[in-house]
Design a protein around this motif. Sequence first.
Motif, PDB file in Angstrom:
ATOM      1  N   LEU A  91      42.936  65.555 -70.157  1.00  0.00           N
ATOM      2  CA  LEU A  91      41.286  65.124 -69.384  1.00  0.00           C
ATOM      3  C   LEU A  91      41.382  65.997 -67.861  1.00  0.00           C
ATOM      4  CD1 LEU A  91      41.742  61.401 -70.183  1.00  0.00           C
ATOM      5  CD2 LEU A  91      40.120  63.072 -71.016  1.00  0.00           C
ATOM      6  N   PRO A 228      24.902  60.843 -77.474  1.00  0.00           N
ATOM      7  CA  PRO A 228      25.853  60.748 -76.379  1.00  0.00           C
ATOM      8  C   PRO A 228      26.500  62.297 -76.374  1.00  0.00           C
ATOM      9  CG  PRO A 228      26.021  58.962 -77.625  1.00  0.00           C
ATOM     10  CD  PRO A 228      25.049  59.759 -78.457  1.00  0.00           C
ATOM     11  N   GLY A 229      26.662  62.614 -75.142  1.00  0.00           N
ATOM     12  CA  GLY A 229      27.603  63.840 -74.904  1.00  0.00           C
ATOM     13  C   GLY A 229      27.045  65.021 -75.307  1.00  0.00           C
TER      14      GLY A 229
ATOM     15  N   MET B  37      40.043  58.283 -77.455  1.00  0.00           N
ATOM     16  CA  MET B  37      38.608  57.828 -77.227  1.00  0.00           C
ATOM     17  C   MET B  37      37.699  58.731 -78.070  1.00  0.00           C
ATOM     18  SD  MET B  37      38.042  57.929 -72.958  1.00  0.00           S
ATOM     19  CE  MET B  37      39.281  59.250 -72.519  1.00  0.00           C
ATOM     20  N   LEU B  39      33.957  60.622 -79.039  1.00  0.00           N
ATOM     21  CA  LEU B  39      33.487  61.399 -78.274  1.00  0.00           C
ATOM     22  C   LEU B  39      32.629  60.843 -77.400  1.00  0.00           C
ATOM     23  CD1 LEU B  39      32.631  64.397 -77.661  1.00  0.00           C
ATOM     24  CD2 LEU B  39      30.991  64.219 -79.475  1.00  0.00           C
ATOM     25  N   LYS B  40      31.717  59.859 -77.613  1.00  0.00           N
ATOM     26  CA  LYS B  40      30.997  59.295 -76.915  1.00  0.00           C
ATOM     27  C   LYS B  40      31.893  58.395 -75.542  1.00  0.00           C
ATOM     28  CE  LYS B  40      27.774  55.206 -77.051  1.00  0.00           C
ATOM     29  NZ  LYS B  40      27.072  54.779 -78.053  1.00  0.00           N
ATOM     30  N   PHE B  42      34.586  59.437 -74.595  1.00  0.00           N
ATOM     31  CA  PHE B  42      35.223  60.385 -73.894  1.00  0.00           C
ATOM     32  C   PHE B  42      34.232  60.988 -72.910  1.00  0.00           C
ATOM     33  CE2 PHE B  42      35.904  65.311 -73.534  1.00  0.00           C
ATOM     34  CZ  PHE B  42      37.250  65.149 -73.026  1.00  0.00           C
ATOM     35  N   ASP B  45      33.685  58.723 -69.875  1.00  0.00           N
ATOM     36  CA  ASP B  45      34.805  58.842 -68.990  1.00  0.00           C
ATOM     37  C   ASP B  45      34.726  59.824 -68.147  1.00  0.00           C
ATOM     38  OD1 ASP B  45      37.844  57.791 -68.394  1.00  0.00           O
ATOM     39  OD2 ASP B  45      37.772  60.063 -68.875  1.00  0.00           O
TER      40      ASP B  45
END
Lengths: 696, 62
Positions: A91, A228-229, B37, B39-40, B42, B45
């Motif tokens: 991360l 999302p994302g 987590m 993907l969403k 992640f 976050d």
Amino acid sequence: MATAATTPIAPIAPTTVREWITWAVVAIVGAVALGWIALMRGEPVNALWIVVAALCVYAIAYRFYGLFIASRVLRVDPSRPTPAVRRDDGLDYVPTHKGVLFGHHFAAIAGAGPLVGPVLAAQMGYLPGTLWLLAGVVFAGAVQDFLILYFSTRRDARSLGDMIRSEMGLIPGTIALVGVLMIMIILLAVLALVVVKALTGSPWGTFTVFATIPIAVLMGLYGRFLRPGKIAEMSVIGFVLLMAAIVGGEPVAHSPTLAPLFTYSGPALALILMAYGFVASVAPVWLLLAPRDYLSTFLKIGVIAGLALGILYVRPDLQMPAVTHFIDGTGPAFSGKLFPFLFITIACGAVSGFHALIASGTTPKMVASEADLRFIGYGAMLTESFVAIMALIAACVLDPAVYFAMNAPPALIGTTAQSAASAIANWGFVVTPDMLDQLARDVGESSILSRAGGAPTLAVGMAHILSKVIGGQAMMAFWYHFAILFEALFILTTVDAGTRVARFMIQDLLGSFVPAMKETQKLGPNLVGTALAVGLWGYFLYSGVTDPLGGINTLWPLFGISNQMLAAIALILSTVLLFKMKRDRYAWVTMVPTAWLLICTLTAGWQKLFDPNPKIGFLAHAQMFSDALARGEILAPAKSAAEMQRIILNDRIDAALCVLFIVVVLSILLYGIGAIRKAKAATQPTTQEVGDALPA
Amino acid sequence: MRFLHKLAEGARLMVGVPDYDRYVAHRAAHHPGEPVMTLKEFHRDRVDRRYGTGPGAPPRCC
């Protein structure tokens, strides 16, 4: 200790004949190009010469000086595990390919500074700015970025403030933090002022910039709930809508009903920006800040690449003389002589203290190997300097008369094309009122006079270059507003993110006295902290907008001084660490740029305080207004005694801020000297690196 | 293909989002059996981390 001694030390000099020949050619080409731009007089110099000179200087600096710093001064150790390797969590700490990390680091350091500073510095001609951008980055800016990145990587990616605290002491650490907060405030004010100056009385520009808010919100909702994302999808949607907003701005500007809705005076825009800054920095990050950050980041990288290709393709001639007579300090864009003010004005493109915060932020958490540090730290800063060189070129391809019409305050050139043309003729640059009017029409604005702040000048310069690649004269207005939008977009992202950062700093600082203020997640303390942050930069913004000398003239030097002082602080820390590492014989690498920055910033700070010329000295300016007040006179732009009082107060606050900056940097210097003496007295290295004990 | 992948990775990291596949691989290798987590999650976050509260929020440049 890590096995620095066993690491083979790479030779600095070329090792093969082929390498010798290559670098000899680069050196000769660079020297010829530099000589050409420095000595050519009488006929215009092509921008390509500057590009070639810059690229050769960067290549040689990177290959030789960068390598010298890496292998001799710092002795980077590729076998030593970095924080990313030791603490890999997928991360925050991720060993990252050096090209990918370069992009991350460069996107974080490149901002509005390297675009605005060189444009202002162009008033002294292209030569002084070019030379300082090259010398400054090689010996100061890139050195600072590289060293701080190295030191942070060796200390578990600790921040600049943390490193000052742990290596120099608690008091200098706290002093530096207060300094950083003040720099932040001035930075936000001056960047917001650049936007205000660009949008004042420009319905087209204002419409497109306002349109970024609903566009970003739309992207935010899309990326939060629909897909999302999906950053790429969001960004493409946002980009298409942005282009539509630029095109749509033209009919808005010409519509008698819509245009007044987007036409604002400077003070009104300043208030709107403050309100925006407040709302945007308490709104959820995914709604506005994150999506706009995506747009501004990708647009920034795209425009930088596009401008580079544009310059290579068009190869414009520089219209600005190599050196103008404004090196004597009488220039309209900013006041003060070449020394020290050129070095203050150029700011970020040559050396920027702010980068020390980035280089000790997220980047060191992702460095895969110490061998990559030179490429990321030194290399990204060279690239930033190249961005500044391009901004300088964009300003210098304009007719100098146009440049001065755009950058001189109304007090010097009046408010009509006629008065501007005659005032500029007195400075020795010929322009007809028709030419100024025609250019304003070409870029779709009612007037281009007194659009100080760098952004509009850069926008006209970019429109000049890009319209020769795509669209010709007919596309000038589009490119102009595209450039304005591009700058406003990432300045607003900085304003919004910076207000948050300032809010945390204020809450942290106040929390020492009022514990309730520390609760950064609670709405009450959040609103109070945000209001204080916005109030602080808003105050300077508003005083800049109503400033008789045009605001930029007052705020930009303050910003430049503070930013260079932060660089001096980072370099003092680096010097202390070199002594603590017992690398005394190489300490000149940081001591020389530190000394130069201290000389420039302290001289500039002194002149801003005590120069008898009211255009330069804050106190002289306050004196001029209070003398007039005592005689019962009202000086423009004040319209009442109360406004006169406010200008006097502003001057005194600016002066106090200048004193504060000087005190901050001098006290860090004293603590630094103390730390160096202690380090020299010790027989062993006393530096506190992290990670030595862990197995490789 | 590899170049394009790196380009996309670079673009994402410019806005503070590291590689998701790598994160999943890391969790599988070093924290097997622990929750990972989506993907969403992640992405949320990472957005909160980049712009959110606390000392980890990265500074901004001029």
